[in-house]
Design an enzyme around this catalytic site. Structure first.
Site, PDB file in Angstrom:
ATOM      1  N   SER A  45       0.937  -1.181  -0.029  1.00  0.00           N
ATOM      2  CA  SER A  45       0.057   0.096   0.022  1.00  0.00           C
ATOM      3  C   SER A  45       0.698   1.277  -0.049  1.00  0.00           C
ATOM      4  O   SER A  45       0.385   2.302  -0.164  1.00  0.00           O
ATOM      5  CB  SER A  45      -1.148  -0.071   1.283  1.00  0.00           C
ATOM      6  OG  SER A  45      -1.626  -1.472   1.227  1.00  0.00           O
ATOM      7  N   HIS A  49       2.905   3.998   8.232  1.00  0.00           N
ATOM      8  CA  HIS A  49       2.012   4.193   9.517  1.00  0.00           C
ATOM      9  C   HIS A  49       2.439   5.239  10.507  1.00  0.00           C
ATOM     10  O   HIS A  49       3.578   5.058  10.781  1.00  0.00           O
ATOM     11  CB  HIS A  49       1.776   2.805  10.054  1.00  0.00           C
ATOM     12  CG  HIS A  49       1.272   1.884   9.008  1.00  0.00           C
ATOM     13  ND1 HIS A  49      -0.366   1.659   8.816  1.00  0.00           N
ATOM     14  CD2 HIS A  49       1.565   0.865   7.908  1.00  0.00           C
ATOM     15  CE1 HIS A  49      -0.624   1.150   7.767  1.00  0.00           C
ATOM     16  NE2 HIS A  49       0.478   0.452   7.202  1.00  0.00           N
ATOM     17  N   VAL A 172      20.128 -18.381  -2.227  1.00  0.00           N
ATOM     18  CA  VAL A 172      20.748 -19.058  -1.145  1.00  0.00           C
ATOM     19  C   VAL A 172      20.158 -20.503  -1.059  1.00  0.00           C
ATOM     20  O   VAL A 172      19.006 -20.670  -0.942  1.00  0.00           O
ATOM     21  CB  VAL A 172      20.651 -18.429   0.114  1.00  0.00           C
ATOM     22  CG1 VAL A 172      21.134 -19.219   1.443  1.00  0.00           C
ATOM     23  CG2 VAL A 172      21.515 -16.979  -0.039  1.00  0.00           C
ATOM     24  N   CYS A 446      -1.969   3.028 -20.527  1.00  0.00           N
ATOM     25  CA  CYS A 446      -1.798   2.092 -21.202  1.00  0.00           C
ATOM     26  C   CYS A 446      -0.989   0.804 -20.939  1.00  0.00           C
ATOM     27  O   CYS A 446      -0.985  -0.099 -21.641  1.00  0.00           O
ATOM     28  CB  CYS A 446      -1.298   2.366 -22.733  1.00  0.00           C
ATOM     29  SG  CYS A 446       0.548   2.698 -22.554  1.00  0.00           S
TER      30      CYS A 446
END
Length: 489
Positions: A45, A49, A172, A446
């Site tokens: 998002s 925060h 790894v 586009c």
């Protein structure tokens, strides 16, 4: 022999690398993909925060509040693309109003700043498109939106410019103890094995952090992947909300958001679905329906016909409920930074500091010289986005470099000069998606339909790699956004 090897080049690995690059250490970052930021860091998002949500006394709470402060304080030094918009947690009934008070009190205990309870009148005045059924909201003034791609790039570029080796295409496969430290074996490219020696290992492998921990002999946590689906709207779709708009949280997370991204597109999501496959970034009709239903509850006027992209991100949710950042009890010289789910992006700079303190405690026993650099460069400048400049500034750049006048992406007004710079930056772009994340060609309406062939040509020319190989690398990489189950992308 390295002093420290960091496994994983997401935003957490990048922040750890940048923090440790302040010291006279030989450091490498191993990443299994072709680019940094290809996991959870690329599809989220983009929120910084405030720190009111995490349980008081938890590592999440402590590092969220500190990370929020660091993002704000490092904005100028690292030229971070961050906007401090403020966030709202909206209540639609009396029970949720009580939850706002709980969050407010928790935030105060956590040390979060800028918290206020807004009544219905204040909320609707500030956010006229919010549902009239809303009763009030918790406001957090220190919250904001950031470009997560640019944030990861900022810390990684600054780390590399300060001497850190970034080693992509190194997955790894084992960690073995030896007298002087550890041997890390990787698979690279065409199944070629490589070995790296190091005194200390930092596990920042995101969705695979539990598997890396197991290689080191630790099974203290397990990652339970959780997928979140999003809708991204056209930039022409404007004036929806002014703040980051949450709904009251549930046991599945912070709920469906409606928010403006840093770059001006509105975003709705994410859904929340527990999955088995950590690379399953497909999107489903069911998940999108969940996003639509909940988003309309917040903003009833939302028109989903303005969607230009659907995508999914995977959260590295630990079974412990908190970040798992600690020095191994079983293997001296192994430090884990796993289970970094939300608010991981917000916490990442603070995680860098926290891990550096853990390294200091281990350094003497491992004979690692932990001396501050005298010539540490704490600053980084972002690539100038031609579209963000005034006409006068654009003219000046074109006179300086005519390639700024050659627009490759019409939707986002991205010039050839920006794309070339993205390729030649520290830990520069090697794929179409790496270019997209750094300077945004293909991010507009586009979605690359016009500009992608031109980007491929520039990549091929600048890297001296055949176009066919660049296309093949893209098809084989999970960088590509998810496809709709049972339908077209």
């Amino acid at each position: 022999m390295y002093d420290i090897i960091i496994i994983g080049a997401g935003v957490v690995g990048a922040c750890i690398a940048r923090e440790l690059s302040k010291y006279e250490l030989k450091i490498a970052v191993l990443e299994k993909e072709l680019e940094f930021g290809c996991g959870t860091s690329k599809a989220n998002s983009g929120i910084i925060h405030g720190g009111y949500d995490a349980k008081e006394g938890s590592l999440k709470a402590r590092l969220n509040v500190r990370g929020n402060f660091l993002v704000r304080s490092l904005k100028e030094k690292l030229d971070l693309r961050f906007k401090q918009l403020g966030s709202l947690v909206i209540a639609f009934n009396e029970e949720e109003q009580k939850e706002l008070s709980v969050l407010y009190e928790r935030g105060i205990k956590n040390g979060a700043e800028g918290l206020e309870i807004w009544n219905r009148e204040r909320l609707l005045k500030e956010e006229p498109n919010i549902s009239k059924e809303a009763l009030g909201a918790l406001y957090c003034g220190t919250a904001g939106v950031i470009c997560p791609f640019d944030m990861t790039a900022a810390f990684m570029e600054n780390a590399v410019s300060n001497g850190v080796d970034f080693l992509p295409e190194n997955e790894v496969i084992s960690i073995e103890r030896e007298d002087q430290g550890y041997i890390i074996k990787t698979l690279s490219g065409k199944a070629e094995q490589k070995s790296f020696k190091t005194k200390l290992v930092i596990n920042a492998a995101g969705l695979y952090s539990d598997k890396i921990a197991k290689m080191a002999g630790d099974e203290d946590f397990k990652i339970l992947p959780r997928r979140g689906e999003y809708r991204l709207f056209d930039k022409n779709y404007t004036n929806l909300v002014n703040h980051i708009c949450f709904q009251a949280p549930s046991k599945m997370g912070k709920g469906i958001l409606v928010l403006p991204s840093y770059h001006g597109n509105f975003l709705a999501g994410p859904s929340a679905e527990n999955i088995e496959d950590a690379e399953d970034t497909s999107v489903s009709a069911q998940g999108l329906a969940q996003v639509e239903e909940k988003a309309l509850k917040t903003v009833p006027s939302l028109n989903f016909k303005n969607t230009i992209r659907i995508f999914a991100g995977i959260r590295a949710r630990p079974d412990t409920g908190d970040f798992m950042i600690y020095a191994s009890k079983n293997s001296k010289g192994i430090i884990h930074a796993g289970g970094i789910e939300s608010p991981g992006l917000s916490s990442a700079p603070a995680i860098g500091e926290y891990v550096a303190e853990l390294v200091k405690k281990e350094a003497d026993d491992l004979k690692i010289p932990f001396n501050k650099k005298k010539n540490f460069n704490e600053k980084r400048k972002a690539i100038k986005h031609f579209a963000d400049l005034s006409p006068k500034e654009q003219d000046a750049l074109i006179k300086e470099n005519p390639l700024y006048g050659h627009v490759i992406c019409r939707c986002e007004t991205v010039s050839e000069a920006e794309i070339i710079e993205a390729i030649h930056r520290p830990a520069g772009a090697r794929t179409v998606d790496g270019i997209k994340r750094r300077v945004r060609p293909g991010s507009g309406r586009c979605q690359g339909g016009f500009c992608e062939p031109h980007v491929l040509q520039i990549l091929s020319r600048e890297l001296k790699i055949p176009i066919e190989k660049i296309q093949k690398d893209r098809r084989n990489s999970p960088i590509v956004y998810g496809k709709l189950k049972g339908g077209a992308q």
